[in-house]
Design an enzyme around this catalytic site. Sequence first.
Site, PDB file in Angstrom:
ATOM      1  N   TYR A 104      71.489  53.335  66.222  1.00  0.00           N
ATOM      2  CA  TYR A 104      72.712  53.907  66.788  1.00  0.00           C
ATOM      3  C   TYR A 104      73.428  54.808  65.787  1.00  0.00           C
ATOM      4  O   TYR A 104      73.783  54.358  64.695  1.00  0.00           O
ATOM      5  CB  TYR A 104      73.616  52.732  67.199  1.00  0.00           C
TER       6      TYR A 104
ATOM      7  N   ASN B 249      69.980  51.601  59.276  1.00  0.00           N
ATOM      8  CA  ASN B 249      71.300  51.696  59.909  1.00  0.00           C
ATOM      9  C   ASN B 249      71.947  50.320  59.990  1.00  0.00           C
ATOM     10  O   ASN B 249      72.655  50.024  60.934  1.00  0.00           O
ATOM     11  CB  ASN B 249      71.130  52.277  61.330  1.00  0.00           C
TER      12      ASN B 249
ATOM     13  N   SER C 142      71.978  43.781  65.475  1.00  0.00           N
ATOM     14  CA  SER C 142      71.004  44.618  64.798  1.00  0.00           C
ATOM     15  C   SER C 142      69.678  44.591  65.560  1.00  0.00           C
ATOM     16  O   SER C 142      69.215  43.542  65.985  1.00  0.00           O
ATOM     17  CB  SER C 142      70.802  44.084  63.371  1.00  0.00           C
ATOM     18  N   GLY C 143      69.115  45.775  65.731  1.00  0.00           N
ATOM     19  CA  GLY C 143      67.784  45.858  66.321  1.00  0.00           C
ATOM     20  C   GLY C 143      66.778  46.035  65.208  1.00  0.00           C
ATOM     21  O   GLY C 143      66.502  47.149  64.792  1.00  0.00           O
TER      22      GLY C 143
END
Lengths: 360, 360, 360, 360
Positions: free
Chosen positions: A132, A204, A277-278
């Site tokens: 993101y 990220n 979080s991915g």
Amino acid sequence: MPQQRARIRSLGIVVGELPTGPFNAITDVAGVLVGHTTLIYDQPCVARTGVTAIVPRNGAIADDCVFAGFHRFNGFGEMTGIQWIDETGLLTSPIILTTTNQIGMVRDAVTEYGFLRYQYGAYYLPVVAETYDGWLNEMHGHPIQKEHVFQALDSARSGPVTEGCVGGGTGMICHDFKGGIGTSSRLVSTDSGNYTVGALVQTNYGDRKQLQINGVPVGREIGFDIVPHPWQEPPRSSSIIIIIATDAPLLPVQCKRLAQRATSGLARIGGFGHNSSGDLFLAFATGNHITEPVHGIIHLEGMLPNDAMDGLFDATVEAVEESILNALTTAETMTGYQGHTVYAIPLDLLQQVIKRYRPV
Amino acid sequence: MPQQRARIRSLGIVVGELPTGPFNAITDVAGVLVGHTTLIYDQPCVARTGVTAIVPRNGAIADDCVFAGFHRFNGFGEMTGIQWIDETGLLTSPIILTTTNQIGMVRDAVTEYGFLRYQYGAYYLPVVAETYDGWLNEMHGHPIQKEHVFQALDSARSGPVTEGCVGGGTGMICHDFKGGIGTSSRLVSTDSGNYTVGALVQTNYGDRKQLQINGVPVGREIGFDIVPHPWQEPPRSSSIIIIIATDAPLLPVQCKRLAQRATSGLARIGGFGHNSSGDLFLAFATGNHITEPVHGIIHLEGMLPNDAMDGLFDATVEAVEESILNALTTAETMTGYQGHTVYAIPLDLLQQVIKRYRPV
Amino acid sequence: MPQQRARIRSLGIVVGELPTGPFNAITDVAGVLVGHTTLIYDQPCVARTGVTAIVPRNGAIADDCVFAGFHRFNGFGEMTGIQWIDETGLLTSPIILTTTNQIGMVRDAVTEYGFLRYQYGAYYLPVVAETYDGWLNEMHGHPIQKEHVFQALDSARSGPVTEGCVGGGTGMICHDFKGGIGTSSRLVSTDSGNYTVGALVQTNYGDRKQLQINGVPVGREIGFDIVPHPWQEPPRSSSIIIIIATDAPLLPVQCKRLAQRATSGLARIGGFGHNSSGDLFLAFATGNHITEPVHGIIHLEGMLPNDAMDGLFDATVEAVEESILNALTTAETMTGYQGHTVYAIPLDLLQQVIKRYRPV
Amino acid sequence: MPQQRARIRSLGIVVGELPTGPFNAITDVAGVLVGHTTLIYDQPCVARTGVTAIVPRNGAIADDCVFAGFHRFNGFGEMTGIQWIDETGLLTSPIILTTTNQIGMVRDAVTEYGFLRYQYGAYYLPVVAETYDGWLNEMHGHPIQKEHVFQALDSARSGPVTEGCVGGGTGMICHDFKGGIGTSSRLVSTDSGNYTVGALVQTNYGDRKQLQINGVPVGREIGFDIVPHPWQEPPRSSSIIIIIATDAPLLPVQCKRLAQRATSGLARIGGFGHNSSGDLFLAFATGNHITEPVHGIIHLEGMLPNDAMDGLFDATVEAVEESILNALTTAETMTGYQGHTVYAIPLDLLQQVIKRYRPV
């Protein structure tokens, strides 16, 4: 005065024990190409985003598939194409990293690219992953167009990889510093042959206070009083995508093991798979060539003995660590959407902190 | 001169940021009991083995189940009862840690214990895990009898937990030092309430050179020239079992997430899931009480919001790290089968190394 | 008057389209042996139990491993050794089917057998599965001894397989009729070669009313007014273990797909994975030979193209169906523990029902 | 003469034992809405495609999430949003079914729809699944626009559901007959309460010869000499998406079990997860309301005892069977791209075949 950014190793900070490949990049694995499309402009929308393409087999991946394995460390993210990889262990497309809101468009564009190049059937279930970038990038402006995807694929090259604020990593934030794309590689010598392991990450994720380098609590030492916090509100949707490549002849089940070891590298830097979080990891191995359909059975080069996996595991841990650090030390301070500024980690200070914590 | 062993924290070495519970042990989670049976003798076989029991619900686990979740980091090991936990998220038995060769006998003994206590149905799919102690223990002497299992279960208590060369950990080896049982806990304050997270580990994994404490490369600093290598031949089947307990009201899917975070704690000490390691992790949560069968639906206390999981994740990482270290610093040098000697990590040296690596 | 039992096909009832192998048994896969130890006696305890051994590679499985894959349809049961198979896709031991309460002892016995035959390392994580025979067998009498395990392994042979109330299936109940061991095989012709798929099942699951044969509702037609119900109380812990073998050169990920297809065969007979059922499926493929450790990489014969899997999927469905039916039609009425009687399905009636439902 | 199409039950063919809900549709689960956008035109491209939306909570799914569980029977397909559901068991968006080539665009459109309705955060990881309609639909014409997605979402209603050649199912092919969308429901009475289970399927899988209805080999009886084959070349990418809904208070782990039981229903009709099939199943349960974030813990209604799951399992099997059949019997013969024609199953013939196989 512009920042002079650098890779972590050129700062005199060495992570791990194993030697790197010539480019210290995922492109050290023969046939693996990387290309970026980077979108940085302010009109008609504030774009701080892009597309990064990782292309195995010098582009011929649709006809000459590789084995692959997926691991989910935390699931607040998307990676398309995973059901097929879980089912068969086959990677049949390039891998694209991009922004959250446009992952669908990018995914369709990869399919179309495959169709244009290979007619029906190629890239039918492409792998596209996202993190993101909505703090710096005006996501709902939808800056990425399908031509940008084609361009990243067409421009993919071997050799050194541009890192930091490029491609899918353009607008990313890592440990509350500016993040982005990073890569690294390791050479492994085993009783069963010599192999290369490469990693490429789109970072990220992470809290400042949990950032460590070689065990030194860098994040606590470079606090928000020294380098300002990027967020004026609680951060969201932070993630890391990790891609591992090797030229070893691994089976799918072995690729999965490699992907899981990315967790360990991430942990050593300070990433623990926080809730939003991915953290999605994919490993592929070029040592076997899989072409379907054929009459007769598919010839395989063979399989690395499991006892030889340890070297590849250690290499994965090291390459992931250094990839994340390269993303941090090459990314530059960036101002974007709504005037938000995210600061790069200061390299001089970083070197000082590391030195203070290491005995002479 | 006997060694004076100690827990890592009493050496002035603090891991992590979060406060510990009163016992700094898995028993800080209310209702969780621990009992050991330790077998150390030389005739008729050289026994350096035992059984450790972790008993939730003060023993009433068969009637008042807890939610649980399993994670496999590496699969060269055995943990029974996992199909049922994966299927339903229910832990319905105590958890037993023991040696590789006798895990089957121990498993049947737990079933029999449940039968004797609860009649039919209790402990039908018990959780028993193993690591390999064949370097110090004469495994094929089969020293463990079912009475030893009963005794560990009967003796399980709340309060401080004996660590080091006890119970299932008696004959274990960790990072080429003497290993064993270790435990630790953390208190977590979230917007959704205050909770305890406890860990208990049976450590039998790892290379000397990869051992780190708070980022300090302790293993490289205390080399085989200083403390001898335990093995005269290549080591085998090294593993770590990690059990996580919390009093938070987690659902099974959330327990699984917690179990997976043990990977991160292990990585920070220097465990990367090497090929011949059985790195199997189980987390359970006592915050909900599940009693089957009933008419009507089962009442639940509720569910911790996922956004509150981050604190528990961090607590898991810290508690796992400290548990492993406690196993190392409390275990004593041991000589066993065929005269093999495994040396404890020297505590004074450990403290010196840590100090050297920290800025004044 | 003694029952004359028979295999389903010899009753004129043909399941599926594909031809069978010469024995119509899992032993049609070259090198796969089957042995049983059957315990039927009334003193000192009422034994209606046993051990069934499935031995790949004519016994040399420890030195010449096969690829394998596991699938859980429902988890109320135990199959040991699965973490290693999930992790590496390697089956390194024989497969044993037995009773619930003694699975641990049997598991340790297999390890000991391997140790006696191969010294250290063989059969370190053996596969042993169980279903519950406590209605007919006095489980807590623990009739099975390690010699019985050795005997099943030693007696394993190629050729026709004894079915019904033998080995691990001795005391089992299926669709409220007498169950037990059943087996079947199919020959598959693909563009990539001709292969054999064999199944062996230990059937202990199912409701009478859901039993179907070729779509004919046999269970509803042969109600409890015609053949009495075996239970005087609610049935418990019913399960089915399904083992699939093939000589095709499948990779582990492909074996897993095969194992999952057992679900479809089971569904067509009337098994839907009810809650208290341990429906655990394992498939292995002998087409590749895996020997560890070696210097250099492991040679593989190759890999069946995924497009050729459909034939193997269909063969699996058919072989599982027929295996279950063979268990039902060969098992004989049995009286056991506490005078419980479980009735065999009457073959003449079965034939009549099938005929009524088929157009002339 | 136009075909008069009908649901299977109105033909006098009853599948299973359990009663249906009032609409015999997934909308019988309270709060579940279904909407379709159907695109059938010949210029500027030949469109035979569309979008089907399944909307839980009367649309308020972003604020009032449901528990969900995913099962992959075969992976040659895509379902977005699954990493988050596997990780947390939370469904936070509507579910969309559509065509393969445009799944990405549809996915981004759902995110945008959520953004327009709920501002940031809603529908961040939406669930969109696909099957391939390229035989009848000119896929590379990209007929679906984001407005079509919005329209399907806006038009979602409770009550009877249009079936057959509508929405995402418009261009689908099933068992070599015309397929499409089908739905069905079952009422389940358990000791723990009365519940509804509904299914909705998008059918695009299967061989003619394997089609069975209530065990009758309908596909073999209605051969290609009677109803022509739809394909002039080998068929491709056939798949089935199955969505299960229930109002029972299931936990995520229980939803996963329900999703897996769709396999059994599919098997009874004749679907075995062939290689090029994306057989992806999702189950959700509205009995608990999950709202994040909150202070304090999330209140849950409770959990259905696992012993009460059997009724829901059977209901799932029946509802899936009938949903597939409804898709077949309501879909009409269609001619599309390049003049390809796919024929509907003839209902009179179907009834005759069924009668011939059932005794009076």
